[in-house]
Design an enzyme around this catalytic site. Structure first.
Site, PDB file in Angstrom:
ATOM      1  N   LYS A   1       7.168  -4.901  -2.096  1.00  0.00           N
ATOM      2  CA  LYS A   1       8.591  -4.402  -1.754  1.00  0.00           C
ATOM      3  C   LYS A   1       8.702  -4.229  -0.313  1.00  0.00           C
ATOM      4  O   LYS A   1       9.652  -4.643   0.081  1.00  0.00           O
ATOM      5  CB  LYS A   1       8.871  -3.123  -2.490  1.00  0.00           C
ATOM      6  CG  LYS A   1      10.312  -2.544  -2.293  1.00  0.00           C
ATOM      7  CD  LYS A   1      11.218  -3.669  -3.092  1.00  0.00           C
ATOM      8  CE  LYS A   1      12.574  -3.352  -2.887  1.00  0.00           C
ATOM      9  NZ  LYS A   1      13.603  -4.613  -3.161  1.00  0.00           N
TER      10      LYS A   1
ATOM     11  N   CYS B   1       0.749  -1.237  -0.040  1.00  0.00           N
ATOM     12  CA  CYS B   1       0.126  -0.035  -0.042  1.00  0.00           C
ATOM     13  C   CYS B   1       0.882   1.229  -0.037  1.00  0.00           C
ATOM     14  O   CYS B   1       1.875   1.338   0.819  1.00  0.00           O
ATOM     15  CB  CYS B   1      -0.987   0.013   1.247  1.00  0.00           C
ATOM     16  SG  CYS B   1      -1.968  -1.298   1.420  1.00  0.00           S
TER      17      CYS B   1
ATOM     18  N   HIS C   1      18.091 -37.521   2.046  1.00  0.00           N
ATOM     19  CA  HIS C   1      17.229 -37.693   3.192  1.00  0.00           C
ATOM     20  C   HIS C   1      15.997 -37.437   3.089  1.00  0.00           C
ATOM     21  O   HIS C   1      14.863 -37.287   3.823  1.00  0.00           O
ATOM     22  CB  HIS C   1      17.885 -36.934   4.405  1.00  0.00           C
ATOM     23  CG  HIS C   1      19.137 -37.397   4.717  1.00  0.00           C
ATOM     24  ND1 HIS C   1      19.498 -38.369   5.530  1.00  0.00           N
ATOM     25  CD2 HIS C   1      20.245 -36.565   4.684  1.00  0.00           C
ATOM     26  CE1 HIS C   1      20.635 -38.555   5.670  1.00  0.00           C
ATOM     27  NE2 HIS C   1      21.337 -37.285   4.818  1.00  0.00           N
TER      28      HIS C   1
ATOM     29  N   TRP D   1      -2.514  -3.136  -1.528  1.00  0.00           N
ATOM     30  CA  TRP D   1      -2.235  -4.518  -1.425  1.00  0.00           C
ATOM     31  C   TRP D   1      -3.332  -5.297  -0.859  1.00  0.00           C
ATOM     32  O   TRP D   1      -2.968  -5.002   0.557  1.00  0.00           O
ATOM     33  CB  TRP D   1      -0.834  -4.715  -1.217  1.00  0.00           C
ATOM     34  CG  TRP D   1      -0.006  -5.879  -1.370  1.00  0.00           C
ATOM     35  CD1 TRP D   1       0.572  -6.438  -2.451  1.00  0.00           C
ATOM     36  CD2 TRP D   1       0.106  -7.147  -0.172  1.00  0.00           C
ATOM     37  NE1 TRP D   1       1.064  -7.823  -2.124  1.00  0.00           N
ATOM     38  CE2 TRP D   1       0.623  -8.121  -0.727  1.00  0.00           C
ATOM     39  CE3 TRP D   1      -0.468  -6.920   1.258  1.00  0.00           C
ATOM     40  CZ2 TRP D   1       0.945  -9.315   0.071  1.00  0.00           C
ATOM     41  CZ3 TRP D   1      -0.190  -8.252   1.735  1.00  0.00           C
ATOM     42  CH2 TRP D   1       0.561  -9.381   1.065  1.00  0.00           C
TER      43      TRP D   1
ATOM     44  N   GLU E   1      19.178 -18.145  -1.416  1.00  0.00           N
ATOM     45  CA  GLU E   1      18.865 -16.916  -1.851  1.00  0.00           C
ATOM     46  C   GLU E   1      18.349 -17.104  -3.494  1.00  0.00           C
ATOM     47  O   GLU E   1      17.636 -16.461  -4.096  1.00  0.00           O
ATOM     48  CB  GLU E   1      19.912 -15.845  -1.751  1.00  0.00           C
ATOM     49  CG  GLU E   1      19.577 -14.548  -2.546  1.00  0.00           C
ATOM     50  CD  GLU E   1      18.491 -13.746  -2.257  1.00  0.00           C
ATOM     51  OE1 GLU E   1      17.871 -14.175  -1.198  1.00  0.00           O
ATOM     52  OE2 GLU E   1      18.210 -12.585  -2.955  1.00  0.00           O
TER      53      GLU E   1
ATOM     54  N   ARG F   1       6.251  -0.722  -4.678  1.00  0.00           N
ATOM     55  CA  ARG F   1       6.002  -1.302  -3.295  1.00  0.00           C
ATOM     56  C   ARG F   1       5.151  -2.725  -3.479  1.00  0.00           C
ATOM     57  O   ARG F   1       4.921  -3.369  -2.243  1.00  0.00           O
ATOM     58  CB  ARG F   1       5.375  -0.390  -2.356  1.00  0.00           C
ATOM     59  CG  ARG F   1       6.282   0.660  -2.123  1.00  0.00           C
ATOM     60  CD  ARG F   1       5.264   2.070  -1.805  1.00  0.00           C
ATOM     61  NE  ARG F   1       4.934   1.765  -0.310  1.00  0.00           N
ATOM     62  CZ  ARG F   1       5.508   2.215   0.866  1.00  0.00           C
ATOM     63  NH1 ARG F   1       6.779   2.815   0.672  1.00  0.00           N
ATOM     64  NH2 ARG F   1       5.128   2.003   1.855  1.00  0.00           N
TER      65      ARG F   1
ATOM     66  N   ASN G   1      -3.231   3.015   4.678  1.00  0.00           N
ATOM     67  CA  ASN G   1      -2.228   1.978   4.676  1.00  0.00           C
ATOM     68  C   ASN G   1      -1.876   1.434   5.768  1.00  0.00           C
ATOM     69  O   ASN G   1      -1.611   2.056   6.722  1.00  0.00           O
ATOM     70  CB  ASN G   1      -0.853   2.639   4.120  1.00  0.00           C
ATOM     71  CG  ASN G   1       0.334   2.110   4.118  1.00  0.00           C
ATOM     72  OD1 ASN G   1       0.162   0.671   4.161  1.00  0.00           O
ATOM     73  ND2 ASN G   1       1.627   2.383   3.866  1.00  0.00           N
ATOM     74  N   GLY G   2      -2.128   0.346   6.210  1.00  0.00           N
ATOM     75  CA  GLY G   2      -1.955  -0.290   7.250  1.00  0.00           C
ATOM     76  C   GLY G   2      -2.999  -1.351   7.530  1.00  0.00           C
ATOM     77  O   GLY G   2      -3.830  -1.826   6.741  1.00  0.00           O
TER      78      GLY G   2
ATOM     79  N   LYS H   1      14.897 -16.204  -5.432  1.00  0.00           N
ATOM     80  CA  LYS H   1      15.090 -14.996  -6.693  1.00  0.00           C
ATOM     81  C   LYS H   1      14.305 -15.752  -7.813  1.00  0.00           C
ATOM     82  O   LYS H   1      13.147 -15.052  -8.367  1.00  0.00           O
ATOM     83  CB  LYS H   1      16.520 -14.731  -7.124  1.00  0.00           C
ATOM     84  CG  LYS H   1      17.209 -13.964  -6.615  1.00  0.00           C
ATOM     85  CD  LYS H   1      16.877 -12.094  -6.318  1.00  0.00           C
ATOM     86  CE  LYS H   1      15.829 -12.180  -5.400  1.00  0.00           C
ATOM     87  NZ  LYS H   1      16.207 -11.640  -4.021  1.00  0.00           N
TER      88      LYS H   1
ATOM     89  N   GLU I   1      10.179 -16.182  -6.883  1.00  0.00           N
ATOM     90  CA  GLU I   1       9.480 -15.013  -6.844  1.00  0.00           C
ATOM     91  C   GLU I   1       9.218 -14.426  -8.119  1.00  0.00           C
ATOM     92  O   GLU I   1       8.160 -13.630  -8.092  1.00  0.00           O
ATOM     93  CB  GLU I   1       9.899 -13.966  -5.785  1.00  0.00           C
ATOM     94  CG  GLU I   1      11.389 -13.181  -5.905  1.00  0.00           C
ATOM     95  CD  GLU I   1      11.838 -12.441  -4.945  1.00  0.00           C
ATOM     96  OE1 GLU I   1      11.179 -11.715  -4.206  1.00  0.00           O
ATOM     97  OE2 GLU I   1      13.097 -12.224  -4.728  1.00  0.00           O
TER      98      GLU I   1
HETATM   99  C1  F6R Z   1      13.005 -10.776  -1.994  1.00  0.00           C
HETATM  100  C2  F6R Z   1      12.666  -9.702  -1.145  1.00  0.00           C
HETATM  101  C3  F6R Z   1      12.129 -10.036   0.034  1.00  0.00           C
HETATM  102  C4  F6R Z   1      12.720  -9.218   1.452  1.00  0.00           C
HETATM  103  C5  F6R Z   1      11.985  -9.276   2.557  1.00  0.00           C
HETATM  104  C6  F6R Z   1      12.401  -8.249   3.648  1.00  0.00           C
HETATM  105  O1  F6R Z   1      13.754 -10.576  -2.967  1.00  0.00           O
HETATM  106  O2  F6R Z   1      12.894  -8.599  -1.363  1.00  0.00           O
HETATM  107  O3  F6R Z   1      12.346 -11.139   0.586  1.00  0.00           O
HETATM  108  O4  F6R Z   1      13.991  -9.413   1.446  1.00  0.00           O
HETATM  109  O5  F6R Z   1      10.615  -8.983   2.433  1.00  0.00           O
HETATM  110  O6  F6R Z   1      12.584  -7.025   3.350  1.00  0.00           O
HETATM  111  P1  F6R Z   1      13.337  -5.823   3.992  1.00  0.00           P
HETATM  112  O7  F6R Z   1      14.894  -6.410   3.685  1.00  0.00           O
HETATM  113  O8  F6R Z   1      13.154  -4.567   3.573  1.00  0.00           O
HETATM  114  O9  F6R Z   1      13.076  -6.065   5.418  1.00  0.00           O
END
Ligand code: F6R
Length: 602
Positions: free
Chosen positions: A597, A2, A502, A73, A479, A27, A99-100, A483, A486
């Site tokens: 984001k 949001c 296992h 969102w 990681e 975001r 927002n919230g 990537k 997502e």
């Molecule tokens: C994945 C990604 C998320 C963030 C997570 C934490 O690419 O960006 O997994 O890493 O939502 O966000 P921050 O780092 O802003 O606390």
């Protein structure tokens, strides 16, 4: 997650609001809307989908110098035009964006609004209906807003319009980010400075449980008890060009390719005049005094924390645990006597991490935030902050923040070790090693066509993919899998090489892609053994190794760097592979479905 914008001035507000919302697209959102106010009343335009869809329904002929806007969102109620903000009170006198999450909205409905016919499924509508109710009972709008805010439990950033008063936007905040931007003859409201860099660089921070009256010429901040608060503005240190794509097709690839420059910038920012790496001594003292470090983070930042643990233990000799914020918040382990909490967060706004921060502060423990966003909630509320200096990260999939987090953790480990004369098996000259890494990253960026080909060869038609590694490579494969899943929606798992047999090896079929990372000498042979195990069961194996450890048949060999810092390099091909896989599958790389984001709800 949001986003809010608002404008009150002399120009027509529509384009400023829409451009602001476009800057908040990163975001994550699933619907959007604006409301504008002029002598004819309030006009609301809202639409499910993208800002481009909203633009199509905005009536160009409506001119108004006051307005608010929102990207939603969905949390309460499906993504739909009805649930999109702005929301209006029954008589449509009041119009609001939020927002919230209002945790007690059902109780508030029962206790105060049982006679109101709600139009949406949102928690937000309660706020606007409460304001109208209290105004109908005789309070001024400001009093009604204040009374409403005092009843709300949960998180909010709010902007409210009153049809009867074209000269004010009522604003409030608790736990969700919100800034007020200052201009000549106009003022603006935004969840993030980026949204309003188009008109100003001067902003005022709003703190939790504050209410703000924003007019064209004035911004007046009050506590919820009605006391005035004086606060100096600050200049946002972001360049409007930092948040443009430039010649890149997507933010994600721009940000991948900014990594060498970010690493060089970090060296520069953390070096003193003598060329030595340095960190505020009070932070180093706090790290040294700790008998155990607890790293708290989510997602990619959690994965950076896994590498940070290795660095802090091996270089600075401090026992370190890494925890997923959303788990730690509800299931705290037995803590050591003198813990230090390190919060790693690109945005500095992640609600799960913040919940832990609030809790451990109540317990009296020291806290350090490592973040990309100065002035973010986690930065403001922790005792200390270390900045990433990575520049704005717009793509939802985090890339340069991950490598910046590891680089800053490496500096923290080295400076701590040097200042307490720790001698371990791992003596690191981090500034020198990071210089080598920046160079190696440049080489990897030049080789992106190779990674595009890997994405085509291994991921074009698959529905799943495994990444395996051991030791530090295990942190990176987690990681790599995140990537890929997502942004390409391929089901991906990052596994410890030795763990597959296992159970999970049962999923390996003819042609299942298995991407192997091997950069650690002590496990090079064993991970290759694991690769053979899946190869024997039909897997399509792609080995990415490091110079000095390479063997015949490896698909790509990355340049050699210090063994404790290999994640900074081995992740780059993985970021490219995810990017190209998503691109080839026609996915929206920068704005993957369902993701946000800045995850500002728990
Ligand atoms: C994945 C990604 C998320 C963030 C997570 C934490 O690419 O960006 O997994 O890493 O939502 O966000 P921050 O780092 O802003 O606390």
């Amino acid at each position: 997650m949001c986003g809010i914008v608002g404008y009150i001035g002399t120009n027509d507000s529509k384009e400023i609001l829409l451009k602001g919302l476009e800057k908040l697209e990163y975001r994550g959102y699933d619907s959007a809307g604006i409301a504008v106010l002029n002598e004819d009343g309030v006009k609301v335009f809202k639409e499910k989908g993208r800002i481009a869809d909203l633009r199509n329904i905005v009536d160009e002929s409506v001119l108004a110098s006051v307005g608010i806007g929102h990207t939603r969102w969905a949390t309460h109620g499906i993504p739909s035009t009805t649930n999109a903000h702005p929301h209006q009170s029954t008589t449509e006198r009041f119009t609001l964006v939020h927002n919230g999450v209002i945790e007690n909205y059902e109780h508030l409905k029962e206790d105060y609004l049982s006679d109101v016919a709600f139009r949406s499924e949102t928690d937000t509508e309660v706020i606007v209906q409460l304001v109208e109710k209290f105004v109908n009972e005789g309070l001024s709008v400001q009093e009604a807003f204040q009374k409403t805010l005092k009843l709300l439990e949960g998180s909010y950033a709010i902007a409210l319009l009153d049809r009867e008063d074209k000269d004010v936007i009522y604003v409030a905040k608790n736990k969700s980010p919100l800034l007020v931007g200052l201009g000549e003859g106009f003022n603006v409201v935004a969840s993030d400075a980026m949204a309003m860099l188009q008109v100003t660089k001067q902003f005022v921070e709003i703190m939790d449980k504050e209410m703000v009256i924003v007019t064209r010429d004035e911004v007046t901040i009050y506590t919820l008890d009605g006391e005035k608060v004086e606060r100096k503005p600050f200049i946002a240190q972001i360049d409007a060009s930092d948040i443009e794509k430039g010649t890149y097709p997507h933010y994600m690839i721009k940000e991948i390719e900014e990594q060498p420059a970010v690493i060089r910038k970090i060296i520069q920012e953390y070096r003193n005049d003598n060329g030595e790496l340095t960190i505020d001594p009070t932070i180093i003292e706090a790290v040294q005094e700790a008998d155990r470090i607890y790293i708290i983070a989510a997602g990619t930042s959690y994965h950076a924390g896994l590498v940070g643990k290795e660095l802090l233990e091996k270089v600075a000799n401090i026992p370190t645990e890494v925890h997923v914020a959303s788990e730690f918040g509800y299931n705290m382990p037995l803590l050591s006597k003198k813990p230090l909490f390190i919060f790693i967060s690109q945005s500095g706004e992640t609600a799960d991490s913040r919940a832990v921060l609030v809790r451990v502060k109540e317990l009296g423990y020291k806290t350090l935030t490592i973040t990309n966003v100065p002035g973010s909630t986690l930065s403001r509320e922790a005792d200390y902050t270390l900045l990433l200096h990575a520049g704005p990260e717009i793509a939802v999939a985090s890339t340069k923040a991950y490598t910046a987090q590891i680089a800053v953790l490496a500096i923290l480990a080295e400076v701590t070790a040097k200042s307490k004369d720790v001698v371990t098996d791992y003596q690191l000259d981090v500034a020198h090693e990071l210089g080598i890494i920046a160079q190696a990253m440049d080489e990897l960026c030049d080789a992106k066509d190779e990674f595009e080909q890997i994405a085509r060869d291994y991921l074009a038609f698959t529905r799943n993919c495994f990444f395996i590694g051991r030791a530090l490579d295990y942190a990176v494969v987690q990681e790599a899998a995140l990537k890929l899943k997502e942004i390409s929606y391929i089901q991906a798992e990052g596994f410890a090489g030795g763990e597959l047999k296992h159970g999970t090896i049962a999923l390996i079929e003819d042609g299942t892609p298995v991407i192997v990372i091997s950069t650690q000498k002590n496990v090079n042979l064993s991970i290759r053994g694991n690769a053979k195990e899946v190869l024997a069961r039909g897997a399509n194996v792609c080995i990415v190794s490091m110079k000095g450890l390479e063997m015949n048949g490896d698909r790509y060999v990355i340049p050699e760097v210090h063994e404790l810092l290999t994640p900074l390099i081995s992740v780059v091909p993985m970021q490219y592979i995810a990017y190209y896989a998503a691109l080839h599958r026609g996915c929206d790389v920068d704005k993957p479905r369902n993701l946000a984001k800045s995850v500002t709800v728990e």
